[in-house]
Write a protein that holds these residues in place. Structure first.
Motif: not given
Length: 804
Positions: A163-177, A188-201
């Motif tokens: 959800x944060x990847x989509x809201x901030x980048x507009x895509x899911x494949x953002x590892x390294x961004x 300061x910049x924080x590098x994305x190490x990985x993206x996980x499936x959101x936890x259940x509501x």
């Protein structure tokens, strides 16, 4: 099936108003049942959608004696113990966060998006390398588990949800961004190490940004015993006796401290070695299965918490609702039966099978119930996006998300129709056809008794619901209006960013207090009366053991909240390391001398001088005890993020708008708008108040269905007694006498139903009030009021229908 459907349409045309009332009652009942069951399903399946939830257990402890309760707040050294346990596949160790209104706000950081927009995200600090992979279902980009070599890096990279990847980048494949954080210190910049499936509501896990703890921070935390972490372990295979692991974990902690040296831990905790050993020996560990955590009673852990009696009552009410809907339908079918007697028995005389006629009547009822249920489900589907409904129901209401529940509701409708049709089918086909063709069976003694018994049961349920609702309303009134011993009605609260400079604080004070209508401003690290958890300290002094809850404040806090002292003095602008304790602490610490004695604390100051005593204030919510030692600590190093603004009683929206404009000027969107204290109370008790609203709506539904039954009964009874009424008027009876004749027979039903419902409602109410440590005692007047309200509505309904 075609023949019963034709009969249903015929009955609808012949008895238009009565059929409409019957359908309305059924539609309301089935819709309410479906909605209630979605809430019950949400509660019963809380945490169940987490991957491998049956193997996940949360580590809870009563370390530092949190008012005798367990919490999920543990200290970091437990990680070394879990690493050595062969039963543990992996574990998630994260810095403490809560849904609680105090601590939950500390974990939001601000990011810059598109070089212009700012956006806040929830942030989890100091996680171990397997924190995300233990809990998340899968990796969508990069890796969701840090490697052991990443500890050497000061910023090993962050793991973010989809959800944060989509809201901030507009895509899911953002590892390294990278994401640009602007909330603390220099951007300061924080590098994305990985993206996980959101936890259940429907879980206590929050889809947050995770950052791993590095070697330097691990070293700093090696001997730190502050209960600042939350730990969830995943077993390879759940042991048959989990309780034995509680003792093993505790013994592992004792062995670890023995190997590392008790002195280092005791020094870090500002305790003597003997006292630390005594504290650890007296500590209890509890492994709580996540799939059973919703109804934990003696636990201050994060996430939602239900109250089993409330849940059980909600389930009981759902069954009662279907029962009164069935009775309502049965009553309607019985009332129309005498009018169909001749037609049905004519068919018997002409050779129709008695069994086929019975099955046909039952089929008509089932078809009617299915029609009502389908309409009810369509209504629920339309209302699923209504914001008002979402305020009282957790989770998604869309039918496609609860298709099994929708089918179950249809099944319940079929059962309701079948039950409502069995007795009338037997009744109308059991009379000798010749007698049925000649006689009128509308007012047989058996029919009267059964119909009145059905109405009496509906009255019983209505009284039960209304009395119970009255007790809940009294508790809600108590929460808002009972003494808090501070001026909560004149206080507005906002949450500020994590890091605020002294110059910004001073500027805020200057600008806000300059607004007309604003009396004072202060900052604190918590809000009184809005939380079940505050800072807690447990230590030793020469006079013995000392434990207390606390909140860190500035020198203006007591004046802002309208809290006076009963001994000693308030804070002075020149004060630094001082505290003001409450009356309970003063009574418990008889050795303490105001202005001279000091108490230890876990702040950056080794000890605090007690300069005053205030009356006991409600610092906890009413769910917990507030009549215990508590201290207001003046700590200049604390991150005091709660802004408290006291205003005049006649302060208008213009005053609040000016104050919010100042906050926006300094913090843009990082600061939350000022909210009156009572609205914050509503957030604190949102689960309880949601339950209260449910009972309110269901009380209305039960009463409406009962009244519809009374109206239908009066319609048919007045129709059958038309000749009798006419004869009575011919021989001199007045309209009032005839009306009284029709009304008086219902008075005993009302009284008997009330007498039976009152004790059950009282027991249910008292059981619900056990949810609150501090609750209302004044409930006696609810009973006569319920009798007047329900009895009055019924009698007025009967009176109007009789008059007509």
């Amino acid at each position: 099936m075609i023949e019963p459907l034709k009969n249903v349409l015929y009955i609808a045309r012949r008895f238009k108003l009565a059929t409409a009332f019957n359908l309305i009652g059924l539609i309301v009942a089935f819709a309410a049942f479906y909605l209630m069951m979605t809430q019950i399903h949400f509660q019963r399946t809380y945490n169940h959608d987490i991957k491998d939830c049956e193997r996940l257990y949360r580590v809870d402890t009563d370390f530092l004696n949190n008012n005798g309760l367990f919490s999920d707040n543990i200290f970091y050294p437990i990680a070394d113990v879990l690493d050595s346990m062969p039963e543990v596949e992996s574990y998630s160790l994260t810095y403490r966060t809560n849904d609680d209104p105090v601590f939950g706000e500390y974990f939001n950081l601000q990011f810059l998006k598109n070089k212009v927009d700012t956006i806040n995200f929830t942030y989890q600090f100091y996680c171990n390398e397997t924190a995300v992979s233990t809990l998340a279902s899968k990796a969508l980009s990069g890796s969701i588990q840090w490697s052991s070599t990443d500890h050497n890096s000061e910023h090993p990279g962050i793991i973010i949800p989809k959800s944060i990847a989509m809201e901030y980048f507009g895509k899911i494949d953002v590892a390294g961004d990278s994401m640009r954080c602007i909330d603390s210190g220099e951007p300061h910049f924080l590098t994305v190490y990985g993206v996980y499936e959101d936890f259940p509501v429907n879980s206590e896990l929050k889809s947050s940004i995770f950052e791993m703890i590095n070697d330097k921070e691990k070293a700093d935390n090696k001997h730190y015993l502050g209960p600042d972490y939350k730990c969830i372990i995943k077993f390879k295979q759940v042991p048959q006796n989990v309780d034995t692991l509680n003792a093993r974990i505790k013994q592992g902690i004792i062995d670890l401290m023995g190997r590392e040296g008790w002195e280092d831990y005791a020094s870090e905790a500002a305790m003597s070695v003997e006292f630390l050993q005594q504290t650890i020996q007296g500590m209890h560990i509890s492994l709580t299965p996540l799939h059973d955590s919703y109804f934990e009673t003696k636990n201050l852990s994060s996430g939602k918490h239900g109250f089993k009696p409330m849940h059980n009552i909600l389930m009981l009410v759902s069954l009662l609702l279907i029962l009164i809907a069935t009775i309502h339908f049965l009553n309607f079918t019985l009332l129309e039966s005498p009018m169909r007697m001749r037609g049905i028995n004519t068919r018997l005389v002409l050779g129709a099978s008695r069994l086929n006629l019975k099955l046909g009547i039952i089929a008509e009822c089932v078809i009617t119930a299915i029609i009502a249920c389908v309409i009810a489900l369509m209504v629920c589907s339309v209302l699923s996006s209504w914001s008002g409904l979402k305020q009282i129901i957790d989770g998604n209401l869309e039918l496609h998300n609860h298709w099994l529940l929708a089918l179950f509701t249809l099944f319940i409708a079929c059962v309701t129709g079948a039950i409502a049709g069995v007795y009338p089918a037997n009744f109308v086909t059991s009379i000798i056809p010749a007698m049925a063709l000649k006689g009128d069976f509308g007012l047989t003694p058996q029919g009267r008794k059964l119909r009145k018994a059905l109405i009496a049961f509906q009255l019983f349920v209505s009284f039960l619901m209304v009395i119970y609702l009255g007790i809940l309303i009294m508790e809600q009134f108590y929460i808002y209006k009972s003494p808090y011993n501070y001026h909560k009605d004149n206080v507005l609260i906002s949450t500020l960013p994590t890091y605020i400079t002294d110059s910004t604080r001073q500027q805020l004070y200057k600008e806000l207090t300059a607004i007309q209508g604003v009396k004072n401003m202060s900052l604190s690290d918590g809000s009184l009366g809005l939380s079940d958890i505050h800072g807690a300290y447990f230590s030793e002094v020469p006079e013995g053991i000392i434990s207390y809850d606390y909140t860190a404040v500035d020198t203006a806090y007591l004046n802002t909240m309208g809290i006076g002292t009963i001994e000693g003095r308030k804070f002075l602008p020149t004060d630094t390391a001082v505290a003001i304790i409450n009356k309970s602490a003063r009574e418990k610490w008889g050795w303490l001398k105001i202005g001279q004695s000091k108490i230890p604390s876990d702040t950056n100051n080794d000890s605090l001088t007690v300069v005053g005593v205030c009356d006991n204030v409600r610092f906890n919510s009413t769910r917990n005890n507030s009549n215990q030692p508590f201290a207001f600590i003046l700590d200049t190093n604390s991150s005091r993020r709660f802004l408290n603004l006291s205003v005049d009683k006649n302060a208008d929206n213009h005053t609040i708008a000016k104050a919010n404009a100042i906050l926006k000027k300094h913090f843009k969107m990082a600061a939350k708008p000022l909210i009156p204290f009572d609205k914050k109370l509503h957030e604190t008790y949102k689960d309880e108040f949601r339950y209260f609203k449910w009972i309110f709506l269901l009380s209305i539904v039960c009463t409406v269905i009962m009244l519809i039954g009374v109206v239908c009964l009066m319609m048919f009874e007045s129709e059958h007694r038309r000749k009798e009424i006419g004869i009575r008027k011919i021989v001199g009876a007045t309209t009032g006498e005839v009306v009284w004749m029709l009304c008086k027979q219902y008075i005993p039903l009302i009284l008997i139903s009330f007498v039976l419902a009152a004790p059950i409602a009282r027991l249910s109410g008292l059981k619900t009030l056990e949810r609150f440590y501090d609750h209302t005692e004044s409930i006696w007047w609810v009973f006569p009021l319920a009798l007047v309200i329900v009895g009055g509505i019924v009698m007025v309904t009967i009176l109007l229908q009789s008059w007509r």
